[in-house]
Design a protein around this motif. Structure first.
Motif, PDB file in Angstrom:
ATOM      1  N   THR A   1      -7.966 -14.944  -6.151  1.00 37.43           N
ATOM      2  CA  THR A   1      -8.791 -13.739  -6.203  1.00 37.43           C
ATOM      3  C   THR A   1      -8.412 -12.824  -7.354  1.00 37.43           C
ATOM      4  O   THR A   1      -9.094 -11.845  -7.609  1.00 37.43           O
ATOM      5  CB  THR A   1      -8.683 -12.959  -4.890  1.00 37.43           C
ATOM      6  OG1 THR A   1      -7.296 -12.651  -4.642  1.00 37.43           O
ATOM      7  CG2 THR A   1      -9.228 -13.775  -3.727  1.00 37.43           C
ATOM      8  N   SER A   2      -7.307 -13.115  -8.038  1.00 39.58           N
ATOM      9  CA  SER A   2      -6.901 -12.311  -9.188  1.00 39.58           C
ATOM     10  C   SER A   2      -6.265 -13.226 -10.219  1.00 39.58           C
ATOM     11  O   SER A   2      -5.930 -14.378  -9.935  1.00 39.58           O
ATOM     12  CB  SER A   2      -5.899 -11.233  -8.764  1.00 39.58           C
ATOM     13  OG  SER A   2      -4.728 -11.825  -8.218  1.00 39.58           O
ATOM     14  N   ARG A   3      -6.118 -12.714 -11.432  1.00 42.53           N
ATOM     15  CA  ARG A   3      -5.529 -13.505 -12.505  1.00 42.53           C
ATOM     16  C   ARG A   3      -4.010 -13.386 -12.454  1.00 42.53           C
ATOM     17  O   ARG A   3      -3.479 -12.311 -12.201  1.00 42.53           O
ATOM     18  CB  ARG A   3      -6.079 -13.048 -13.851  1.00 42.53           C
ATOM     19  CG  ARG A   3      -7.570 -13.302 -13.968  1.00 42.53           C
ATOM     20  CD  ARG A   3      -8.205 -12.546 -15.121  1.00 42.53           C
ATOM     21  NE  ARG A   3      -9.644 -12.790 -15.158  1.00 42.53           N
ATOM     22  CZ  ARG A   3     -10.525 -12.151 -14.410  1.00 42.53           C
ATOM     23  NH1 ARG A   3     -10.120 -11.214 -13.588  1.00 42.53           N
ATOM     24  NH2 ARG A   3     -11.811 -12.441 -14.470  1.00 42.53           N
ATOM     25  N   GLU A   4      -3.342 -14.504 -12.736  1.00 42.72           N
ATOM     26  CA  GLU A   4      -1.883 -14.521 -12.619  1.00 42.72           C
ATOM     27  C   GLU A   4      -1.285 -15.464 -13.649  1.00 42.72           C
ATOM     28  O   GLU A   4      -1.806 -16.555 -13.895  1.00 42.72           O
ATOM     29  CB  GLU A   4      -1.505 -14.972 -11.198  1.00 42.72           C
ATOM     30  CG  GLU A   4      -0.031 -14.981 -10.906  1.00 42.72           C
ATOM     31  CD  GLU A   4       0.281 -15.378  -9.476  1.00 42.72           C
ATOM     32  OE1 GLU A   4       1.455 -15.298  -9.080  1.00 42.72           O
ATOM     33  OE2 GLU A   4      -0.662 -15.787  -8.755  1.00 42.72           O
ATOM     34  N   LEU A   5      -0.198 -15.041 -14.283  1.00 46.22           N
ATOM     35  CA  LEU A   5       0.503 -15.859 -15.266  1.00 46.22           C
ATOM     36  C   LEU A   5       1.799 -16.377 -14.649  1.00 46.22           C
ATOM     37  O   LEU A   5       2.584 -15.607 -14.087  1.00 46.22           O
ATOM     38  CB  LEU A   5       0.792 -15.021 -16.518  1.00 46.22           C
ATOM     39  CG  LEU A   5       1.477 -15.717 -17.702  1.00 46.22           C
ATOM     40  CD1 LEU A   5       1.002 -15.102 -19.023  1.00 46.22           C
ATOM     41  CD2 LEU A   5       3.007 -15.592 -17.617  1.00 46.22           C
ATOM     42  N   LEU A   6       2.017 -17.691 -14.739  1.00 51.06           N
ATOM     43  CA  LEU A   6       3.185 -18.327 -14.127  1.00 51.06           C
ATOM     44  C   LEU A   6       3.918 -19.182 -15.150  1.00 51.06           C
ATOM     45  O   LEU A   6       3.290 -19.862 -15.966  1.00 51.06           O
ATOM     46  CB  LEU A   6       2.755 -19.215 -12.955  1.00 51.06           C
ATOM     47  CG  LEU A   6       2.009 -18.519 -11.805  1.00 51.06           C
ATOM     48  CD1 LEU A   6       1.301 -19.552 -10.941  1.00 51.06           C
ATOM     49  CD2 LEU A   6       2.959 -17.675 -10.973  1.00 51.06           C
TER      50      LEU A   6
END
Length: 357
Positions: A237-242
């Motif tokens: 539901t949201s953008r995420e950097l891993l």
């Protein structure tokens, strides 16, 4: 513990830009939830927000920080908050038109090296959707790779690959299956050193599952696709950097049920048509009824599918509207269909007279 930002995509060029303002700390945006952010700096992970001065200066929504952006921040004395003072220039930006009629752009991810365009090999399979994604991806400055998921559910993979061949010219295509593990190693080859990759695609095509495969364990929630209509559920539901254990970082993005192109590179996405266009008799050929049109000749000879040209014209028209306001788009459509507002009124009056008879 001091964080090595090179593991998060830091380059020498970015270090040089940051060195010009040593009083500010360098950080990368790892999460975004509307106006709230999370960043990672050399001193660790912190919640962040844009300072009032910068918020006032940034008049365009797409200039605000997005996941993947490198920013300069001041960190509060108690190390509980980072204040974003500046957004560093982007090397690439993946953008789409915001859903609705505003015409505004929406940043999906910034500073991406490779974009994995995901589509499942079931009822979600749609060649024209890939054309749209490629148009957007080539314009971003990153390199697109088409990833076909759920290969274990498809009995005719080779047929699907043949259908895609004419629209993926110059683009790598990787076939994957989360169930069998096929294709995961092929994806890992694109994420080396401090590279940044992003996964985009419709809901339920398996983006989160593939990212979990790259991470080596389940980090992102996944949901099975609905069996009754092959439609996906929104898991991310949201953008995420891993950060990946083998090096590089990955940006997960929410699924897109509606893809409106904000900017695009038709030259690369439709290289077959643009190459033929160079052979047309007239430089401004629209590839419709002009004599000496090499594109129409290729269609007549069976060398180019007419639907391919139709997609080209559709996206060309959509892109011509993308930078216009709602009123400008409406006026452009009136001009296209009627020639002028005066002529539109005449046409409507004529229709009304006919209806009254």
């Amino acid at each position: 513990m001091k964080i090595n930002l090179k593991q998060y995509g830091l380059t020498e060029h970015l270090e040089q830009l940051a060195a010009a303002t040593p009083q500010l700390a360098l950080a990368r945006v790892t999460e975004q939830h509307r106006e709230a952010y999370q960043v990672i700096s050399a001193s660790g992970v912190l919640p962040a927000e844009v300072v009032g001065k910068l918020r006032h200066e940034l008049t365009v929504a797409t200039d605000f920080p997005a996941v993947g952006d490198w920013v300069l921040v001041t960190i509060s004395p108690d190390h509980q908050l980072a204040l974003i003072q500046r957004v560093l220039p982007r090397q690439s930006v993946l953008e789409r038109a915001a859903v609705g009629k505003t015409g505004a752009g929406q940043i999906i991810a910034a500073n991406v090296d490779t974009i994995f365009i995901c589509m499942s090999l079931n009822a979600n399979f749609n060649v024209h959707r890939i054309e749209r994604y490629l148009t957007m991806a080539w314009d971003s400055g990153a390199v697109p790779v088409v990833v076909l998921t759920k290969a274990d559910l498809c009995a005719d993979v080779s047929t699907k690959l043949d259908e895609l061949a004419t629209v993926t010219l110059g683009v790598d295509v990787v076939t994957c299956s989360a169930q069998t593990g096929t294709g995961i190693d092929a994806l890992k080859a694109y994420v080396t050193g401090n590279q940044t990759v992003s996964f985009i695609g419709s809901s339920g095509v398996g983006k989160s599952t593939l990212i979990n495969g790259l991470l080596g364990h389940d980090v992102l929630d996944t949901q099975a696709i609905r069996t009754d209509d092959d439609k996906g559920r929104h898991t991310t539901t949201s953008r995420e950097l891993l950060r990946l254990p083998t090096g590089g970082v990955v940006i997960d993005t929410p699924g897109m049920r509606e893809l409106q192109v904000q900017g695009g590179d038709l030259t690369k996405a439709f290289t077959d048509i643009t190459t033929l266009a160079d052979q047309c008799k007239f430089r401004n050929c629209t590839h419709q009824t002009e004599p000496g049109c090499a594109v129409q000749a290729a269609i007549a000879a069976g060398e180019l599918d007419a639907s391919r040209l139709a997609s080209y014209h559709k996206l060309q028209l959509e892109l011509s509207y993308s930078d216009m306001s709602a009123r400008e788009r409406e006026n452009a459509k009136i001009q296209r269909f009627f020639g002028s507002k005066k002529e539109m009124k005449r046409t409507m009056d004529h229709v009304q007279r006919i209806r009254r008879r």
